[in-house]
Write a protein that holds these residues in place. Sequence first.
Motif, PDB file in Angstrom:
ATOM      1  N   LYS A 120      22.366  -0.827 -17.412  1.00  0.00           N
ATOM      2  CA  LYS A 120      22.607   0.383 -16.631  1.00  0.00           C
ATOM      3  C   LYS A 120      22.058   1.594 -17.364  1.00  0.00           C
ATOM      4  O   LYS A 120      22.413   1.852 -18.511  1.00  0.00           O
ATOM      5  CB  LYS A 120      24.112   0.561 -16.401  1.00  0.00           C
ATOM      6  CG  LYS A 120      24.637  -0.328 -15.306  1.00  0.00           C
ATOM      7  CD  LYS A 120      26.069  -0.038 -15.005  1.00  0.00           C
ATOM      8  CE  LYS A 120      26.599  -0.993 -13.966  1.00  0.00           C
ATOM      9  NZ  LYS A 120      28.047  -0.877 -13.805  1.00  0.00           N
ATOM     10  N   ARG A 121      21.198   2.340 -16.676  1.00  0.00           N
ATOM     11  CA  ARG A 121      20.667   3.576 -17.214  1.00  0.00           C
ATOM     12  C   ARG A 121      21.113   4.723 -16.324  1.00  0.00           C
ATOM     13  O   ARG A 121      21.666   4.500 -15.253  1.00  0.00           O
ATOM     14  CB  ARG A 121      19.138   3.500 -17.292  1.00  0.00           C
ATOM     15  CG  ARG A 121      18.605   2.466 -18.273  1.00  0.00           C
ATOM     16  CD  ARG A 121      19.219   2.582 -19.633  1.00  0.00           C
ATOM     17  NE  ARG A 121      18.481   1.857 -20.653  1.00  0.00           N
ATOM     18  CZ  ARG A 121      18.968   1.582 -21.853  1.00  0.00           C
ATOM     19  NH1 ARG A 121      20.199   1.926 -22.170  1.00  0.00           N
ATOM     20  NH2 ARG A 121      18.242   0.948 -22.751  1.00  0.00           N
ATOM     21  N   THR A 122      20.822   5.956 -16.742  1.00  0.00           N
ATOM     22  CA  THR A 122      21.354   7.134 -16.035  1.00  0.00           C
ATOM     23  C   THR A 122      21.051   7.108 -14.538  1.00  0.00           C
ATOM     24  O   THR A 122      21.916   7.382 -13.716  1.00  0.00           O
ATOM     25  CB  THR A 122      20.756   8.417 -16.635  1.00  0.00           C
ATOM     26  OG1 THR A 122      20.854   8.332 -18.049  1.00  0.00           O
ATOM     27  CG2 THR A 122      21.487   9.639 -16.153  1.00  0.00           C
ATOM     28  N   PHE A 123      19.813   6.769 -14.180  1.00  0.00           N
ATOM     29  CA  PHE A 123      19.432   6.879 -12.770  1.00  0.00           C
ATOM     30  C   PHE A 123      19.174   5.530 -12.111  1.00  0.00           C
ATOM     31  O   PHE A 123      18.758   5.484 -10.960  1.00  0.00           O
ATOM     32  CB  PHE A 123      18.185   7.754 -12.633  1.00  0.00           C
ATOM     33  CG  PHE A 123      18.367   9.138 -13.157  1.00  0.00           C
ATOM     34  CD1 PHE A 123      19.200  10.028 -12.507  1.00  0.00           C
ATOM     35  CD2 PHE A 123      17.720   9.548 -14.310  1.00  0.00           C
ATOM     36  CE1 PHE A 123      19.381  11.303 -12.993  1.00  0.00           C
ATOM     37  CE2 PHE A 123      17.894  10.825 -14.799  1.00  0.00           C
ATOM     38  CZ  PHE A 123      18.726  11.710 -14.146  1.00  0.00           C
ATOM     39  N   GLY A 124      19.363   4.430 -12.813  1.00  0.00           N
ATOM     40  CA  GLY A 124      19.091   3.150 -12.166  1.00  0.00           C
ATOM     41  C   GLY A 124      19.333   1.983 -13.098  1.00  0.00           C
ATOM     42  O   GLY A 124      19.829   2.134 -14.211  1.00  0.00           O
ATOM     43  N   LEU A 125      18.985   0.798 -12.613  1.00  0.00           N
ATOM     44  CA  LEU A 125      19.205  -0.431 -13.368  1.00  0.00           C
ATOM     45  C   LEU A 125      17.886  -0.928 -13.948  1.00  0.00           C
ATOM     46  O   LEU A 125      16.928  -1.176 -13.223  1.00  0.00           O
ATOM     47  CB  LEU A 125      19.796  -1.501 -12.449  1.00  0.00           C
ATOM     48  CG  LEU A 125      21.157  -1.185 -11.828  1.00  0.00           C
ATOM     49  CD1 LEU A 125      21.507  -2.213 -10.765  1.00  0.00           C
ATOM     50  CD2 LEU A 125      22.231  -1.153 -12.894  1.00  0.00           C
ATOM     51  N   LEU A 126      17.852  -1.070 -15.267  1.00  0.00           N
ATOM     52  CA  LEU A 126      16.649  -1.534 -15.952  1.00  0.00           C
ATOM     53  C   LEU A 126      16.732  -3.049 -16.104  1.00  0.00           C
ATOM     54  O   LEU A 126      17.660  -3.551 -16.736  1.00  0.00           O
ATOM     55  CB  LEU A 126      16.549  -0.871 -17.329  1.00  0.00           C
ATOM     56  CG  LEU A 126      15.374  -1.276 -18.211  1.00  0.00           C
ATOM     57  CD1 LEU A 126      14.080  -0.698 -17.682  1.00  0.00           C
ATOM     58  CD2 LEU A 126      15.601  -0.812 -19.642  1.00  0.00           C
ATOM     59  N   ASN A 152      14.631  -1.933  -4.466  1.00  0.00           N
ATOM     60  CA  ASN A 152      15.470  -1.288  -5.475  1.00  0.00           C
ATOM     61  C   ASN A 152      16.355  -0.204  -4.875  1.00  0.00           C
ATOM     62  O   ASN A 152      17.192   0.352  -5.552  1.00  0.00           O
ATOM     63  CB  ASN A 152      14.605  -0.676  -6.566  1.00  0.00           C
ATOM     64  CG  ASN A 152      13.782  -1.706  -7.282  1.00  0.00           C
ATOM     65  OD1 ASN A 152      14.308  -2.698  -7.762  1.00  0.00           O
ATOM     66  ND2 ASN A 152      12.476  -1.500  -7.324  1.00  0.00           N
ATOM     67  N   THR A 153      16.089   0.158  -3.633  1.00  0.00           N
ATOM     68  CA  THR A 153      16.806   1.260  -3.012  1.00  0.00           C
ATOM     69  C   THR A 153      17.891   0.767  -2.055  1.00  0.00           C
ATOM     70  O   THR A 153      18.973   1.325  -2.010  1.00  0.00           O
ATOM     71  CB  THR A 153      15.830   2.142  -2.205  1.00  0.00           C
ATOM     72  OG1 THR A 153      14.554   2.046  -2.792  1.00  0.00           O
ATOM     73  CG2 THR A 153      16.287   3.561  -2.165  1.00  0.00           C
ATOM     74  N   ARG A 158      17.581   0.094 -26.525  1.00  0.00           N
ATOM     75  CA  ARG A 158      18.426   1.166 -27.026  1.00  0.00           C
ATOM     76  C   ARG A 158      19.815   1.143 -26.415  1.00  0.00           C
ATOM     77  O   ARG A 158      19.954   0.998 -25.202  1.00  0.00           O
ATOM     78  CB  ARG A 158      17.783   2.521 -26.734  1.00  0.00           C
ATOM     79  CG  ARG A 158      16.523   2.742 -27.530  1.00  0.00           C
ATOM     80  CD  ARG A 158      16.045   4.106 -27.290  1.00  0.00           C
ATOM     81  NE  ARG A 158      14.865   4.374 -28.118  1.00  0.00           N
ATOM     82  CZ  ARG A 158      14.543   5.593 -28.517  1.00  0.00           C
ATOM     83  NH1 ARG A 158      15.284   6.612 -28.178  1.00  0.00           N
ATOM     84  NH2 ARG A 158      13.478   5.781 -29.244  1.00  0.00           N
ATOM     85  N   GLY A 185       0.832  -1.206   0.000  1.00  0.00           N
ATOM     86  CA  GLY A 185       0.000   0.000   0.000  1.00  0.00           C
ATOM     87  C   GLY A 185       0.858   1.245   0.000  1.00  0.00           C
ATOM     88  O   GLY A 185       1.671   1.452  -0.899  1.00  0.00           O
ATOM     89  N   GLN A 186       0.715   2.044   1.037  1.00  0.00           N
ATOM     90  CA  GLN A 186       1.468   3.295   1.090  1.00  0.00           C
ATOM     91  C   GLN A 186       2.919   3.099   1.471  1.00  0.00           C
ATOM     92  O   GLN A 186       3.748   3.964   1.238  1.00  0.00           O
ATOM     93  CB  GLN A 186       0.830   4.214   2.116  1.00  0.00           C
ATOM     94  CG  GLN A 186      -0.393   4.894   1.611  1.00  0.00           C
ATOM     95  CD  GLN A 186      -0.927   5.797   2.681  1.00  0.00           C
ATOM     96  OE1 GLN A 186      -0.224   6.623   3.222  1.00  0.00           O
ATOM     97  NE2 GLN A 186      -2.181   5.607   3.015  1.00  0.00           N
ATOM     98  N   PRO A 213       6.383   2.126   0.809  1.00  0.00           N
ATOM     99  CA  PRO A 213       7.066   1.785  -0.444  1.00  0.00           C
ATOM    100  C   PRO A 213       7.971   0.556  -0.281  1.00  0.00           C
ATOM    101  O   PRO A 213       8.363   0.209   0.831  1.00  0.00           O
ATOM    102  CB  PRO A 213       7.887   3.034  -0.744  1.00  0.00           C
ATOM    103  CG  PRO A 213       8.047   3.731   0.547  1.00  0.00           C
ATOM    104  CD  PRO A 213       6.899   3.356   1.417  1.00  0.00           C
ATOM    105  N   SER A 214       8.255  -0.058  -1.414  1.00  0.00           N
ATOM    106  CA  SER A 214       9.187  -1.178  -1.429  1.00  0.00           C
ATOM    107  C   SER A 214      10.613  -0.631  -1.478  1.00  0.00           C
ATOM    108  O   SER A 214      10.870   0.347  -2.150  1.00  0.00           O
ATOM    109  CB  SER A 214       8.905  -2.022  -2.660  1.00  0.00           C
ATOM    110  OG  SER A 214      10.085  -2.648  -3.091  1.00  0.00           O
ATOM    111  N   PRO A 270      15.062  -7.614 -25.862  1.00  0.00           N
ATOM    112  CA  PRO A 270      13.980  -7.064 -26.681  1.00  0.00           C
ATOM    113  C   PRO A 270      14.559  -6.365 -27.912  1.00  0.00           C
ATOM    114  O   PRO A 270      15.623  -5.750 -27.835  1.00  0.00           O
ATOM    115  CB  PRO A 270      13.286  -6.061 -25.745  1.00  0.00           C
ATOM    116  CG  PRO A 270      14.256  -5.789 -24.670  1.00  0.00           C
ATOM    117  CD  PRO A 270      15.153  -6.970 -24.552  1.00  0.00           C
TER     118      PRO A 270
END
Lengths: 318, 324
Positions: free
Chosen positions: A193-199, A116-117, A222, A109-110, A112-113, A218
């Motif tokens: 690796k992307r600018t602000f996190g891991l995709l 990822n942090t 890019r 719910g409110q 957060p998980s 996929p």
Amino acid sequence: MKSNRKRSVRFRRRSISLLVLALLVVVPVISQEWLVPADRQGRLSTFAFNDSIEKAGLQLYNLNCLSCHGNPGKGNYQQLIPPPGDPATEKIQRNRDGEIFFKIMEGRGQMPSFKNTLSSGDIWAIVAYIRSFNSGYVQTVMPEITSGAYPGALIAITLRLAAEKESVIMKVSAIRDNTSVPVVGAGVKLFVKRTFGLLPLDEEKITDDNGMATFGIPPDLRGDTTGNIRVSARFTDEEKFGTAAKDTVLQAGLKVIPVSLVKDRAMWNTLRKAPWWILLSYGLGVILVWGFIIVVMLKLRDIFIIGEFTEKENKREA
Amino acid sequence: MGGKKNKNKAENTDIQQTLEASRRDFLKKAGISGAAVLSGAAAVLAGYRHEKSKNKGEFVKVLTTDNKLVKIAAEEVEGYEPGLKELQKRGREGIPGKKWVMIIDLSKCRNARKCIEACQSAHHLRPYEYHINTLVMQESVNTPAYFMPKPCQHCDNPPCVSVCPVDATFKRQDGVVLIDNERCIGCRFCIAACPYSARMFHWEEPVNAQADKDKEYDIELNVPQKKGTISKCLFSSDRLRENQLPYCVSACPNGVYYFGDENEDAVTNGTTKETVKLSELLKQNGGYRLMPELGTQPRVYYLPPKNRIFDFDQDKPREEDLII
């Protein structure tokens, strides 16, 4: 017969309404209880909690939890619905270590998980900090034997691109005494690796008997200007297999040539990038106005000269 | 008379003797103190040489402005603060290869106003001066109300930049629209031109004017703010330069904001730090932009307020928040 059917309809209706009522009573009860899957409840920290870990936990707590849960033991948590609660209270302290760990990691719910942090080590530090408010708490540390599936071995992850560039093949092996053994049944993840996190690339995979796992790429992934992507591979269960990770560059993405957003001629762009029509019409306008003024001035000068000339002529005649 | 002279002579020799004695004394003392000074200086020099030689042969890795990793001798590294000229230059150019994009998920916003607070503290604004604000949206009587955070839309076709007569507001190659308070003449044409009411004007002396007086003006932060000029959302360009998420995005407790690079087709949630595919996120949730009919092409996308995780009425905003 008719009345009988009516009765049965009424009975059915009543039973449905009863069922709905029962559900209404049960649903809030379920939603209040935060159940942790049985296999996750018994999860234990691999290290014993001590002062320095609690101190690290305090810092992490202040950064991530304080804004809602307040200072433990003070009861100064945010008045939200449902209330976040004070971690020092019995309600939270009666959770097992694995349950607190799961709740911080997954959220609901409110809440957060934090998967990822925060790393699992970070979450255990927060658990240690929360437990420091419980004087009756005695920690059980995960037994040494199960803490590493391949104790003493060096875990090596290799990544390579499949021939058609449709997938990445990962091989995980444990090296000990110059012999390499495939790591079997380990959950592994692959990220870009992307600018602000891991995709995440594809889903979590389990290594097969050869220690191999295949991740699909996929077709619209890019890359940079040369089609390179920076990938990072790691274990899902870091407590069991360690924090071994592999960062590398693969030529698996589309070539993306970045286009500057200010390259086109536009009204809003700088003078050098102004549209041709505005440069032309403005330039012509300036030339026309100044040209007109100059022509008028020249004509005035001509009139003045003619006037002077005729005055001289008149004088001579006189 | 002569006796007097003699007496004078005797006195003179006396003085001479004492003078000579004091000179000897002085020389002695000077010698000792000189030696002490010399040995002290030698010690200091030796210490300095030792300190210098400690770092000798040591190299540190430094990232240059064009993203190259170079090695520099440790003793030659000096702290560097960019001056006004450089701040202005890099602020005008933007970050090459990037196309910043923001996604605001309306189904998650519950008016916590943490984004607003973080923004105001970063850009030195008063509580009623907004770069970003959450609006209460009630489109018709029968439709439910919802909260809508509204920053500058950083349009790809910005009307505010078109109307600026002094080139104070401008668009950069990475998509951010900024304002140069050093150039702004306070004509407020841009406020009139902006269809999103994203800009604010400093009618009064900015809140931290005294404390910020000696700070170097950073065009990517708008600090120090200047009275009689425009201020606006900057997509936290100073943070983006350090590869960090904007102030509002990382302050949100409810996971409302996603931010990322369109060239990478990836956006990261400021709360959960989860990275997702931009195109998929927009496609699966019916993403839209504000006032598309104007052709401004904003860089801010919205996800509709469906499947909301909270009840609007339960968390009524404070009275003062409703006055917009």
